[in-house]
Design an enzyme around this catalytic site. Sequence first.
Site: not given
Length: 240
Positions: A15, A38, A41
């Site tokens: 990812s 992040r 994500h």
Amino acid sequence: MELEQILPKDIEARSFEIITQELGERRFPQGEDLVVKRVIHTTADFDYADNLVFSKDALPQALAALQEGVPIVTDTNMGKAGINKNALKNFQNEVYCFIADDDVAQAARLEGTTRAWASMDKAASLGRDCIFAIGNAPTALVRLHQLVSEGRLRPRLVIAVPVGFVNVVQAKELILALDIPYIVAKGRKGGSSVAAAVCNALLYQCKPPCVRQRTHTAHESPAGALGIPEHMPPVRRRDF
């Protein structure tokens, strides 16, 4: 469209590879890039590459605070639950959320404020250095702004990422005007999961005492280059 064949343990790393590819030539200061990625994500929203704003020295000051064991105060139990417990153990960081406390509810009723507002007063009464991770309530940011402006509170970091429509943008602008370390998601976007993601991205960059002297390059440690510490198991989606 064919499904990508990938082992479960490799999904998170894959990812981050996709996120890096789709960001293309975009570049961010070291460490801030791991926070941005992040959050993307967690949300699958690339707008955060533009929306996340860091005050000067926010990252090193945040990492220093976490490595000193400074606690985190959240405005929701969802945000609290999303912060990785294994990462918190490295420096014995506590996470507080006072939103559901009876005394906070009572104070909010008596003063005609929100529980989020009253929970910031309770956090200030701790008399401790704190990091504030606000992902839901703009009134929490408004109260933090007042407490800081009055000299009653000096947060080590404010993560200002509430989501919504009423006073959300204005409350974030109040934090941007303060002379304190902050990470702010400008605009209406955010949420408790984003607040937790920012906390986790910071925690993952803190080296535990036993390995703090050891450093890795991206070549030596692909996981480390993605903000996924080798000394911790991969973080699953439910951990934000």
